[in-house]
Design a protein around this motif. Structure first.
Motif, short mmCIF file in Angstrom:
data_model
loop_
_atom_site.label_atom_id
_atom_site.label_comp_id
_atom_site.label_asym_id
_atom_site.label_seq_id
_atom_site.Cartn_x
_atom_site.Cartn_y
_atom_site.Cartn_z
N VAL A 259 0.84 -1.20 0.00
CA VAL A 259 0.00 0.00 0.00
C VAL A 259 0.87 1.25 0.00
O VAL A 259 0.64 2.20 -0.76
N ASP A 260 1.91 1.25 0.85
CA ASP A 260 2.79 2.43 0.94
C ASP A 260 3.49 2.72 -0.39
O ASP A 260 3.67 3.89 -0.76
N GLU A 261 3.89 1.66 -1.10
CA GLU A 261 4.63 1.83 -2.34
C GLU A 261 3.74 1.71 -3.58
O GLU A 261 4.23 1.71 -4.70
N GLN A 262 2.43 1.59 -3.35
CA GLN A 262 1.44 1.54 -4.43
C GLN A 262 1.78 0.44 -5.44
O GLN A 262 1.88 0.67 -6.65
N MET A 263 1.91 -0.79 -4.92
CA MET A 263 2.20 -1.94 -5.77
C MET A 263 1.13 -3.01 -5.57
O MET A 263 0.60 -3.16 -4.46
N PRO A 264 0.83 -3.79 -6.58
CA PRO A 264 -0.04 -4.95 -6.40
C PRO A 264 0.69 -6.03 -5.59
O PRO A 264 1.91 -5.97 -5.43
N LEU A 265 -0.06 -6.99 -5.09
CA LEU A 265 0.51 -8.07 -4.27
C LEU A 265 0.28 -9.41 -4.95
O LEU A 265 -0.84 -9.71 -5.38
N LEU A 266 1.34 -10.19 -5.05
CA LEU A 266 1.26 -11.57 -5.55
C LEU A 266 1.56 -12.51 -4.40
O LEU A 266 2.62 -12.41 -3.77
N THR A 267 0.63 -13.40 -4.08
CA THR A 267 0.87 -14.42 -3.06
C THR A 267 0.96 -15.79 -3.74
O THR A 267 0.13 -16.12 -4.58
N VAL A 268 1.98 -16.56 -3.38
CA VAL A 268 2.18 -17.91 -3.90
C VAL A 268 2.11 -18.85 -2.71
O VAL A 268 3.00 -18.84 -1.85
N SER A 269 1.07 -19.66 -2.64
CA SER A 269 0.77 -20.41 -1.42
C SER A 269 0.84 -21.91 -1.63
O SER A 269 0.30 -22.45 -2.61
N ALA A 270 1.53 -22.57 -0.71
CA ALA A 270 1.49 -24.03 -0.57
C ALA A 270 1.58 -24.29 0.92
O ALA A 270 2.55 -23.88 1.56
N SER A 271 0.58 -24.93 1.51
CA SER A 271 0.55 -25.04 2.96
C SER A 271 -0.31 -26.21 3.41
O SER A 271 -1.23 -26.62 2.70
N GLY A 272 0.00 -26.69 4.61
CA GLY A 272 -0.84 -27.70 5.22
C GLY A 272 -1.86 -27.11 6.18
O GLY A 272 -2.67 -27.84 6.73
N GLY A 273 -1.78 -25.78 6.41
CA GLY A 273 -2.76 -25.14 7.29
C GLY A 273 -2.12 -24.44 8.47
O GLY A 273 -0.96 -24.02 8.41
N ALA A 274 -2.86 -24.31 9.56
CA ALA A 274 -2.39 -23.61 10.75
C ALA A 274 -1.30 -24.42 11.46
O ALA A 274 -1.24 -25.65 11.36
N ARG A 275 -0.43 -23.71 12.19
CA ARG A 275 0.67 -24.37 12.92
C ARG A 275 0.21 -24.70 14.33
O ARG A 275 0.08 -23.83 15.19
N MET A 276 -0.01 -25.98 14.59
CA MET A 276 -0.63 -26.41 15.85
C MET A 276 0.24 -26.07 17.06
O MET A 276 -0.27 -25.89 18.17
N GLN A 277 1.57 -25.95 16.88
CA GLN A 277 2.45 -25.67 18.01
C GLN A 277 2.23 -24.27 18.59
O GLN A 277 2.70 -23.97 19.68
N GLU A 278 1.51 -23.41 17.84
CA GLU A 278 1.25 -22.05 18.33
C GLU A 278 -0.21 -21.85 18.68
O GLU A 278 -0.61 -20.73 19.04
N GLY A 279 -1.02 -22.89 18.58
CA GLY A 279 -2.39 -22.85 19.06
C GLY A 279 -3.20 -21.69 18.53
O GLY A 279 -3.26 -21.41 17.33
N LEU A 280 -3.84 -20.96 19.47
CA LEU A 280 -4.72 -19.86 19.11
C LEU A 280 -3.98 -18.74 18.39
O LEU A 280 -4.54 -18.05 17.54
N PHE A 281 -2.68 -18.55 18.71
CA PHE A 281 -1.89 -17.53 18.02
C PHE A 281 -1.83 -17.80 16.52
O PHE A 281 -1.80 -16.88 15.71
N SER A 282 -1.81 -19.07 16.17
CA SER A 282 -1.79 -19.44 14.75
C SER A 282 -3.15 -19.18 14.11
O SER A 282 -3.23 -18.61 13.01
N LEU A 283 -4.22 -19.56 14.77
CA LEU A 283 -5.56 -19.37 14.20
C LEU A 283 -5.88 -17.89 14.02
O LEU A 283 -6.60 -17.51 13.10
N MET A 284 -5.32 -17.03 14.88
CA MET A 284 -5.56 -15.59 14.75
C MET A 284 -5.02 -15.03 13.44
O MET A 284 -5.49 -13.98 12.97
N GLN A 285 -4.05 -15.72 12.84
CA GLN A 285 -3.45 -15.20 11.60
C GLN A 285 -4.43 -15.24 10.43
O GLN A 285 -4.27 -14.50 9.46
#
Length: 314
Positions: free
Chosen positions: A155-181
């Protein structure tokens, strides 16, 4: 290219058994889908796509960046932000931070997500790329923080965003902190929308759980690679709960395209040009640009191997 051969052992075959024992482990690549054997160099030239059946092998985050970015255009953000242990999590006698350090040494990454900015055919964009080699690219607090910061800088630099995602999901070792993301990253993307900047999402194999249920599918355009498995829960879990047999090809990119869940299935060979076209459509009119150069995946392999040898010598 000569350096690639120089690292391979010299053959002194006194018989077939000696020849087989001296063959490097990575000389040939076997396709897990059709069983085709491809010479390693040819496999790289094909961008890690099976020349027989078109199966798309997984790429590391660094390979993704080298595939998409113009030469020397990538600038990393927040490389020093590392994971803490908010819950003091321990499983089977192993502390979470010890597991993070071990995973970091194996994957040569400090975290599952790399953020920064790059240019694609001369067009600037912020980029976020995940690497499945780091704890299955699970989404923890640092993952979400780096993605949120990338949105703010876009937003600050007025650029579009490209996200490239590969994931198994939330990180259970961080519990609720992970789900908040999930909420944090989605809220950060709303600022991008308010600034009328595009979010282009590329889903790669596999993409599951909280990542699919949050920022990865909140985009102006959603792309996927052929054959990528995408969903929330896995098909085995769904079949156990519903007690029903799922249709053929369920949760593949092609299945989701036919049911209106994604917009484009883009083969890897045409991925860069497709994203470049999308960026041009969302950008203001600009003068014609000169074609940009990109590194080939062979270059990434050589750089990775050289770094590995330097560490072993140290």
């Amino acid at each position: 290219m000569r350096e690639l051969f120089r690292r391979q052992p010299k053959f002194t075959p006194s018989g077939d058994d000696d020849l087989r024992s001296n063959l490097p482990d990575d000389l040939w690549v076997k396709c897990p889908k059709c069983g085709e054997l491809t010479y390693h160099k040819e496999h790289l030239r094909a961008l890690r796509v099976c020349v027989r059946c078109g199966h798309h092998f997984r790429l590391s985050a660094q390979e993704r960046i080298e595939l998409l970015a113009d030469v020397d255009s990538f600038e990393e953000w927040d490389a020093g932000v590392t994971t803490a242990d908010p819950l003091g999590f321990v499983a089977d006698g192993e502390a979470y931070l010890d597991k993070i350090r071990l995973t970091g040494r194996k994957s040569r990454l400090p975290e599952a997500l790399i953020s920064g900015k790059l240019q694609i055919d001369g067009r600037p964009a912020a980029v976020v790329v995940t690497d499945f080699a780091f704890l299955g690219a699970s989404m923890g607090a640092v993952y979400g923080e780096k993605l949120a910061r990338a949105c703010e800088r876009a937003v600050d630099e007025q650029m579009p965003l490209l996200t490239v995602s590969a994931s198994g999901g939330a990180r259970m070792q961080e519990g609720l902190f992970s789900l908040m993301q999930m909420a944090k990253t989605t809220a950060a993307l709303s600022r991008l929308g308010d600034a009328r900047l595009a979010h282009i999402s590329l889903l790669t194999d596999p993409c599951y759980g909280g990542v699919t249920a949050s920022y990865a599918t909140v985009a102006d355009v959603i792309l996927a690679e052929p054959g990528a498995l995408i969903g929330f829960a896995g098909p085995r879990v769904i079949e156990q709960i519903t007690r029903q047999k799922l249709p053929p090809g369920f949760q593949t990119a092609e299945f989701l395209l036919s049911h209106g869940m994604i917009d484009i299935v883009a083969p890897r060979q045409s991925l860069t040009s497709t994203i470049s076209t999308l960026l041009s459509l969302y950008a203001a009119p600009e003068p014609a640009r000169k074609p940009q150069r990109r590194r080939r995946l062979e270059t990434v392999e050589l750089a990775t191997a050289s770094a590995r040898e330097d560490r072993s010598d140290a």
